[in-house]
Design a protein around this motif. Sequence first.
Motif, PDB file in Angstrom:
ATOM      1  N   ALA A 172       0.170  -1.227   0.385  1.00  0.00           N
ATOM      2  CA  ALA A 172      -0.358   0.020   0.259  1.00  0.00           C
ATOM      3  C   ALA A 172       1.233   0.843   0.285  1.00  0.00           C
ATOM      4  O   ALA A 172       0.953   2.352  -1.126  1.00  0.00           O
ATOM      5  N   VAL A 173       2.293   1.311   0.425  1.00  0.00           N
ATOM      6  CA  VAL A 173       2.969   2.728   0.643  1.00  0.00           C
ATOM      7  C   VAL A 173       3.552   2.810  -0.848  1.00  0.00           C
ATOM      8  O   VAL A 173       3.775   3.897  -0.962  1.00  0.00           O
ATOM      9  N   LEU A 174       3.975   1.317  -0.908  1.00  0.00           N
ATOM     10  CA  LEU A 174       4.436   1.583  -2.361  1.00  0.00           C
ATOM     11  C   LEU A 174       3.514   1.864  -3.592  1.00  0.00           C
ATOM     12  O   LEU A 174       4.245   2.774  -4.156  1.00  0.00           O
ATOM     13  N   THR A 175       2.819   1.600  -3.416  1.00  0.00           N
ATOM     14  CA  THR A 175       1.269   1.952  -4.051  1.00  0.00           C
ATOM     15  C   THR A 175       1.100   3.125  -4.224  1.00  0.00           C
ATOM     16  O   THR A 175       1.416   4.435  -5.419  1.00  0.00           O
ATOM     17  N   HIS A 176       0.833   3.848  -3.044  1.00  0.00           N
ATOM     18  CA  HIS A 176       1.173   5.670  -2.643  1.00  0.00           C
ATOM     19  C   HIS A 176       2.186   5.858  -3.300  1.00  0.00           C
ATOM     20  O   HIS A 176       1.773   7.260  -3.912  1.00  0.00           O
ATOM     21  N   PHE A 177       3.883   5.948  -2.961  1.00  0.00           N
ATOM     22  CA  PHE A 177       4.643   6.693  -3.047  1.00  0.00           C
ATOM     23  C   PHE A 177       4.393   6.537  -4.754  1.00  0.00           C
ATOM     24  O   PHE A 177       4.865   7.673  -5.273  1.00  0.00           O
ATOM     25  N   ASN A 178       4.129   5.460  -5.584  1.00  0.00           N
ATOM     26  CA  ASN A 178       4.777   5.218  -6.866  1.00  0.00           C
ATOM     27  C   ASN A 178       2.912   6.212  -7.515  1.00  0.00           C
ATOM     28  O   ASN A 178       3.465   6.958  -8.503  1.00  0.00           O
ATOM     29  N   GLU A 179       2.296   6.772  -6.930  1.00  0.00           N
ATOM     30  CA  GLU A 179       0.798   7.353  -7.752  1.00  0.00           C
ATOM     31  C   GLU A 179       1.397   8.735  -7.592  1.00  0.00           C
ATOM     32  O   GLU A 179       0.872   9.839  -8.168  1.00  0.00           O
ATOM     33  N   TYR A 180       2.167   9.191  -6.464  1.00  0.00           N
ATOM     34  CA  TYR A 180       2.627  10.336  -5.632  1.00  0.00           C
ATOM     35  C   TYR A 180       3.669  10.739  -7.067  1.00  0.00           C
ATOM     36  O   TYR A 180       3.768  12.071  -6.980  1.00  0.00           O
ATOM     37  N   SER A 181       5.012  10.114  -6.991  1.00  0.00           N
ATOM     38  CA  SER A 181       5.727  10.277  -7.771  1.00  0.00           C
ATOM     39  C   SER A 181       5.553  10.709  -9.529  1.00  0.00           C
ATOM     40  O   SER A 181       6.083  11.147  -9.967  1.00  0.00           O
ATOM     41  N   GLU A 182       4.189   9.451 -10.002  1.00  0.00           N
ATOM     42  CA  GLU A 182       3.259   9.785 -11.041  1.00  0.00           C
ATOM     43  C   GLU A 182       3.014  11.659 -11.152  1.00  0.00           C
ATOM     44  O   GLU A 182       3.372  11.709 -12.290  1.00  0.00           O
ATOM     45  N   GLN A 183       2.503  11.796 -10.850  1.00  0.00           N
ATOM     46  CA  GLN A 183       1.674  13.000  -9.876  1.00  0.00           C
ATOM     47  C   GLN A 183       2.506  14.391  -9.951  1.00  0.00           C
ATOM     48  O   GLN A 183       2.836  15.230 -11.598  1.00  0.00           O
ATOM     49  N   CYS A 184       3.825  13.164  -9.518  1.00  0.00           N
ATOM     50  CA  CYS A 184       5.163  14.445  -9.550  1.00  0.00           C
ATOM     51  C   CYS A 184       5.551  14.662 -10.628  1.00  0.00           C
ATOM     52  O   CYS A 184       6.042  16.145 -11.572  1.00  0.00           O
ATOM     53  N   PHE A 185       6.034  13.658 -11.619  1.00  0.00           N
ATOM     54  CA  PHE A 185       6.536  13.603 -13.249  1.00  0.00           C
ATOM     55  C   PHE A 185       6.165  14.258 -13.625  1.00  0.00           C
ATOM     56  O   PHE A 185       5.945  15.707 -14.875  1.00  0.00           O
ATOM     57  N   ALA A 186       4.280  14.342 -13.777  1.00  0.00           N
ATOM     58  CA  ALA A 186       3.533  14.530 -14.631  1.00  0.00           C
ATOM     59  C   ALA A 186       3.219  15.930 -14.116  1.00  0.00           C
ATOM     60  O   ALA A 186       3.196  16.798 -15.551  1.00  0.00           O
TER      61      ALA A 186
END
Length: 126
Positions: A50-64
């Motif tokens: 769950a933590v890694l999924t949240h981090f991946n979503e946050y990273s994707e948002q920041c990258f965008a």
Amino acid sequence: MERSPVASPETAAAAAEVAAQFRSLVDAEDVGSIKQAQHLILGRLQDSNAVLTHFNEYSEQCFAEVSSDFASKTRLLKSMKDDLDHIFMKLRNMKSRLVATYPDAFPDGAMEKTMDQRPDLERPLE
């Protein structure tokens, strides 16, 4: 020759005996502690997932958010480099013309030292 899926009473009794022998090899408390440890590990893995999924979503948002700005800055830097290359080429040509027109104005070897003191940006740093 195919075997029928229905087991005979003898094979059922043999299977029950083998299962009982296996159960006697392992203590029931050990099995319970193994199940508890597996359950604890499963919970930790689910939390980590769950933590890694949240981090991946946050990273994707920041990258965008950053990618378009990064691309525009990259284009700006490339344009600046092209402009500087053009300026240095013009300066080298002007210096060459000055040396050709006024050969006595510069001491021997002075122009080679000042012709281009710009570092080679294409070469990796040492």
